[in-house]
Design a protein around this motif. Structure first.
Motif, short mmCIF file in Angstrom:
data_model
loop_
_atom_site.label_atom_id
_atom_site.label_comp_id
_atom_site.label_asym_id
_atom_site.label_seq_id
_atom_site.Cartn_x
_atom_site.Cartn_y
_atom_site.Cartn_z
N GLU A 8 0.82 -1.21 0.00
CA GLU A 8 0.00 0.00 0.00
C GLU A 8 0.85 1.26 0.00
O GLU A 8 1.89 1.31 0.66
N ALA A 45 -11.67 -2.17 -4.47
CA ALA A 45 -10.73 -1.86 -5.55
C ALA A 45 -11.42 -2.19 -6.87
O ALA A 45 -12.22 -3.11 -6.97
N HIS A 71 -6.82 1.14 -6.64
CA HIS A 71 -7.13 1.07 -5.22
C HIS A 71 -8.12 2.15 -4.77
O HIS A 71 -8.24 3.20 -5.40
#
Length: 141
Positions: A8, A45, A71
């Motif tokens: 991330e 997502a 995302h």
């Protein structure tokens, strides 16, 4: 970046989410692309998939027919596949990072993490990379 999976982006998100909305509109305007629920990213997502088999190598896909995903807000980063020499160029320019699975799994060699575009200039590069991933998934490269 987070030190482990899930991979991330932790900061430097776009100030204006409309940049990501434009990226998403571009993504789902690509020929043959349909949105399906992702099987490998957090819920929400937006997965880019192709509905039918293509002549592309299996490495052109993250999983099944999914070659990329965007995302959730507020991030807007992407995972996608990028073949050589595009993968190395994107990594060298610091637009992308290798996916941790690509380091240990030869079948995932083309998987990369692409940072969220923060402005219109970075959006152009994100669209270019996404277009390359799409062409590769369609067996066009």
């Amino acid at each position: 970046m987070s030190p482990a999976t899930p991979q991330e982006q932790l900061d430097q998100f776009p100030d204006d989410w409309s940049v990501i909305e434009e990226l998403i509109a571009f993504a789902f305007s690509l020929e043959g692309v349909i949105e399906q629920e992702t099987r490998i990213a957090p819920a929400g997502a937006r997965a880019l998939t192709l509905p039918m088999p293509s002549p592309a190598d299996r490495r052109a896909f993250l999983v099944d027919r999914e070659f990329a995903h965007v995302h959730n807000p507020p991030i807007g980063s992407m995972h996608m596949t990028l073949p050589e020499p595009f993968r190395t160029a994107a990594i060298d320019k610091a637009w992308a990072l290798r996916h941790p699975f690509a380091i240990v799994n030869p079948q995932a060699l083309d998987a990369v993490f692409v940072f969220a575009p923060r402005d219109r200039a970075e959006l152009a590069w994100a669209k270019l990379l996404l277009g390359i991933s799409h062409a590769n998934a369609r067996g066009m490269l």
